[in-house]
Scaffold this motif. Structure first.
Motif, PDB file in Angstrom:
ATOM      1  N   TYR A 215       0.922  -1.305   0.012  1.00  0.00           N
ATOM      2  CA  TYR A 215      -0.044  -0.121   0.012  1.00  0.00           C
ATOM      3  C   TYR A 215       0.907   1.256  -0.037  1.00  0.00           C
ATOM      4  CZ  TYR A 215      -4.437   2.136   0.527  1.00  0.00           C
ATOM      5  OH  TYR A 215      -5.882   2.713   0.316  1.00  0.00           O
ATOM      6  N   ARG A 216       1.838   1.358   0.560  1.00  0.00           N
ATOM      7  CA  ARG A 216       2.884   2.360   0.738  1.00  0.00           C
ATOM      8  C   ARG A 216       3.734   2.466  -0.599  1.00  0.00           C
ATOM      9  NH1 ARG A 216       5.031   5.680   4.772  1.00  0.00           N
ATOM     10  NH2 ARG A 216       6.248   7.260   3.509  1.00  0.00           N
ATOM     11  N   GLY A 218       2.013   2.115  -3.658  1.00  0.00           N
ATOM     12  CA  GLY A 218       1.131   2.471  -4.216  1.00  0.00           C
ATOM     13  C   GLY A 218       0.465   1.330  -5.090  1.00  0.00           C
ATOM     14  N   LYS A 220      -2.155  -0.810  -4.371  1.00  0.00           N
ATOM     15  CA  LYS A 220      -3.292  -0.748  -3.529  1.00  0.00           C
ATOM     16  C   LYS A 220      -4.380  -1.941  -3.858  1.00  0.00           C
ATOM     17  CE  LYS A 220      -3.286   4.168  -2.942  1.00  0.00           C
ATOM     18  NZ  LYS A 220      -4.140   5.681  -3.028  1.00  0.00           N
ATOM     19  N   ARG A 244      -5.089   3.499   4.785  1.00  0.00           N
ATOM     20  CA  ARG A 244      -4.946   4.716   3.690  1.00  0.00           C
ATOM     21  C   ARG A 244      -4.621   5.858   4.371  1.00  0.00           C
ATOM     22  NH1 ARG A 244      -7.654   8.857   2.245  1.00  0.00           N
ATOM     23  NH2 ARG A 244      -9.446   8.384   3.281  1.00  0.00           N
ATOM     24  N   LEU A 245      -5.475   6.148   5.727  1.00  0.00           N
ATOM     25  CA  LEU A 245      -5.334   7.506   6.299  1.00  0.00           C
ATOM     26  C   LEU A 245      -3.873   7.400   7.141  1.00  0.00           C
ATOM     27  CD1 LEU A 245      -8.560   7.659   7.961  1.00  0.00           C
ATOM     28  CD2 LEU A 245      -8.037   9.062   6.433  1.00  0.00           C
ATOM     29  N   GLU A 248      -1.266   8.201   4.452  1.00  0.00           N
ATOM     30  CA  GLU A 248      -0.921   9.404   3.832  1.00  0.00           C
ATOM     31  C   GLU A 248      -0.812  10.274   4.823  1.00  0.00           C
ATOM     32  OE1 GLU A 248      -5.289  10.173   2.748  1.00  0.00           O
ATOM     33  OE2 GLU A 248      -4.835   9.022   0.798  1.00  0.00           O
ATOM     34  N   GLU A 249      -0.864  10.185   6.197  1.00  0.00           N
ATOM     35  CA  GLU A 249      -0.403  11.129   7.109  1.00  0.00           C
ATOM     36  C   GLU A 249       1.023  10.974   7.140  1.00  0.00           C
ATOM     37  OE1 GLU A 249      -0.760  11.692  12.156  1.00  0.00           O
ATOM     38  OE2 GLU A 249      -2.019  10.231  11.002  1.00  0.00           O
ATOM     39  N   ILE A 251       3.368  10.264   4.734  1.00  0.00           N
ATOM     40  CA  ILE A 251       3.855  10.804   3.558  1.00  0.00           C
ATOM     41  C   ILE A 251       3.687  12.327   3.579  1.00  0.00           C
ATOM     42  CG2 ILE A 251       3.365  11.050   1.186  1.00  0.00           C
ATOM     43  CD1 ILE A 251       2.450   8.257   0.976  1.00  0.00           C
ATOM     44  N   GLU A 252       2.405  12.848   4.171  1.00  0.00           N
ATOM     45  CA  GLU A 252       2.289  14.267   4.285  1.00  0.00           C
ATOM     46  C   GLU A 252       3.189  14.853   5.391  1.00  0.00           C
ATOM     47  OE1 GLU A 252      -1.243  17.485   5.843  1.00  0.00           O
ATOM     48  OE2 GLU A 252      -1.791  15.267   5.439  1.00  0.00           O
TER      49      GLU A 252
END
Length: 589
Positions: A215-216, A218, A220, A244-245, A248-249, A251-252
């Protein structure tokens, strides 16, 4: 669940694992296939203890050199240090599965080289290859299992890898005993490890990559397909959303997973507050695991049995097999309680037993050294030219005991009455340590000693050695690996696991390379006293810096490390369950 809400472990995870073998067998298939790496890890670290007895017999240069014996044992640990570092990098860049496959190839090549070794140098080369594989498997297998496990049984499944490690060590002693009378003895012992390596390689070819890593990266759809095999259909969407959340956190906040080379990634991990606190706990627990002295037992168990007064190779390996069996039993206990009672509590209870056992071993070996039988001058001269030269040139031969005779190793050996060697301490002969003297001693129906002396209290040493093992394995044996599989943020998990594994193997190298030299320098009793003292320091460290991760999801562990302080008793005031992130509970728009 892997990312989302926590499920309280109201009963033993071990029982839930047994239930899942019927309801969701795919999870156990993943865990057991990856766990073969743990089996190889255990086998290759355990087999050398028995093989070394026969390598010494086949190569006089090894018998004469304590340093060479330590090198044969510990060079695999040096290889494991490099393997752990490489494994951490491969884990992050190429995935968990390729790392295990490379480890299998290294296991196989190393086993073949050792089985065919014409000289000790080739044995050392083969041990280096095996060590590389051990280092990669030691940090990759529990990581793979952890990321493919639901949180409610994660601890028990990672502990399954620990069970396979101790099972591998037990298997190694069984194989050692099986080949004691076979031509080639140690060659079979070391070469057999190639078979499970091949088996795991082909099994993993049909298994997926870690869903979290996919998932990390991509991928998915692939991750979603694996999650559907791990979780019931009604939970898959929730798990994917939580995954996912979380990613994404990360990566952000911190960017992509592939930023920089291994050195930059290590620097970034130490610069991250959460990863840094995890590393203090993870590396500290791994170093403590080694400095309580466990691998002196795993690598030198038959030698320790001989130091306690049991001279026969086969007897030493048989008694060592019992202690290794207790190690496996203790690991099974850990599987049942690691999530019921918690990681930190098991560590502390384990260390209490370790400290008591090691100080008891110190006392027993001190008494044994004081009661060591004397060297009988007439009896010694009876063997003529086989008399130890150091004894004949000594200014005070009348003061020599068995311990004095053996302290000039590799020059001298002690020949004692075989019938009464353990039950009644009687004087014996001090002879040159060579095959001729050994044959002459056995020809007189006596027992030949080169490692330890006859002792009336040797059986007590075995009891405390067994108590050491049975208290070590449920806590210090398993929990550090469980802790390191769940305490780091995903972005840094591979590199942090690699650094922790490297710390483990560096500590292992120090212990394994110095044990025989330490026993020669200060004696077995003070050697165990030193390990006992290290264990006291380990308990202080764990009491202060190891957090409790029982039943927490990866994200909740991260929250706890982010908000807590360095000292555990301050951090425990923060309950991650009470402050769970609302965005995990509610799907994003």
């Amino acid at each position: 669940m892997v990312e989302g809400g926590i499920q309280k472990a109201e009963q033993s995870e071990y029982l839930q694992c047994i239930r899942l073998s019927w309801t969701r067998p795919y999870i156990l298939r993943l865990a057991l296939s990856a766990g073969i790496g743990g089996l190889l890890f255990g086998y290759d670290t355990g087999v050398i203890s028995g093989a070394l007895l026969y390598i010494r017999d086949d190569f006089p240069s090894v018998q004469r050199s304590t340093t060479l014996q330590e090198t044969i044992v510990s060079v695999a640990v040096a290889g494991a240090i490099l393997g752990a570092a490489i494994g951490g990098w491969i884990n992050d860049r190429y995935g968990r599965k390729p790392s295990i496959l490379v480890a299998d190839l290294l296991f196989f090549v190393g086993a073949i080289i050792m089985a065919l070794a014409p000289t000790p140098i080739w044995i050392i080369l083969g041990r280096i290859f095996v060590g590389l594989g051990v280092g990669m498997a030691s940090m990759t297998a529990p990581l793979y299992i952890s990321e493919a496990s639901p949180a409610k049984i994660r601890g028990a499944l990672v502990a399954t890898n620990g069970l396979l490690i101790t099972g591998g060590q037990f298997l190694a002693y069984c194989i050692n005993l099986a080949f004691t009378r076979a031509p080639g003895t140690w060659r079979w012992m070391l070469g057999v490890a190639g078979l499970p390596a091949l088996a795991q390689y082909f099994l993993l070819m049909f298994l997926p990559e870690s869903p979290r890593w996919l998932y990390r990266k991509g991928k998915k759809d692939e991750a979603r397909d694996i999650l559907s095999k791990i979780y019931p259909a009604e939970e898959v969407a929730e798990e994917e959303e939580a995954l996912r959340l979380s990613i994404e956190e990360e990566i952000e906040e911190e960017g992509g997973v592939d930023d920089g080379n291994v050195f930059i990634r290590a620097k970034n991990a130490w610069s991250n507050r959460v990863a840094r606190r995890g590393l203090v706990a993870g590396i500290g627990s791994q170093v403590a695991q080694q400095f309580v002295g466990i691998n002196t037992v795993m690598y030198y168990s038959p030698t320790i049995v001989q130091l306690a007064g049991f001279a026969s190779n086969s007897t030493a390996m048989t008694l060592a097999l019992i202690t290794t069996g207790l190690n496996t039993f203790g690991t099974i206990i850990s599987m049942g309680f690691v999530d019921k009672y918690g990681r930190r509590k098991l560590l502390i209870i384990s260390l209490i037993g370790i400290i008591v056992s090691l100080y008891s071993l110190f006392a027993v070996f001190a008494v044994a050294a004081h009661q060591a039988p004397r060297v009988n001058q007439l009896d010694t001269m009876h063997f003529g030219n086989n008399t130890c030269s150091a004894y004949t040139t000594s200014p005070n031969p009348s003061r020599w005991r068995c311990t004095t005779c053996l302290s000039v190793l590799p020059q001298c050996g002690f020949c004692a009455d075989a019938k009464n060697a353990v039950h009644i301490v009687r004087p014996g002969a001090c002879l040159d340590a060579n095959a001729i003297s050994k044959k002459a001693c056995h020809g007189k129906n006596r027992q030949w000693y080169t490692q330890g002396c006859p002792s009336k209290v040797g059986w007590l040493a075995l009891i405390f050695l067994a108590s050491y093992i049975i208290t070590y394995s449920p806590g210090m044996g398993i929990v550090p690996w469980v802790l390191n599989s769940e305490i780091y943020p995903l972005r840094h998990r591979g590199i942090c696991g690699g650094m922790a594994a490297m710390a483990n193997w560096l500590s292992n190298l120090v212990v394994s390379q110095s044990f025989l030299s330490l026993t020669e320098a200060v004696g077995p009793s003070w050697t165990f006293f030193i390990f006992a003292s290290f264990s006291v320091f380990a308990m202080v460290f764990i009491s202060l810096f190891i957090p409790e991760t029982k039943g927490l999801s990866f994200e909740e562990v991260e929250d706890m490390l982010r908000k807590g302080g360095w000292v555990v008793w301050k951090s425990e005031k923060i309950n991650p369950r009470a402050d769970k992130r609302t965005k995990i509970e509610q799907p994003a728009n």
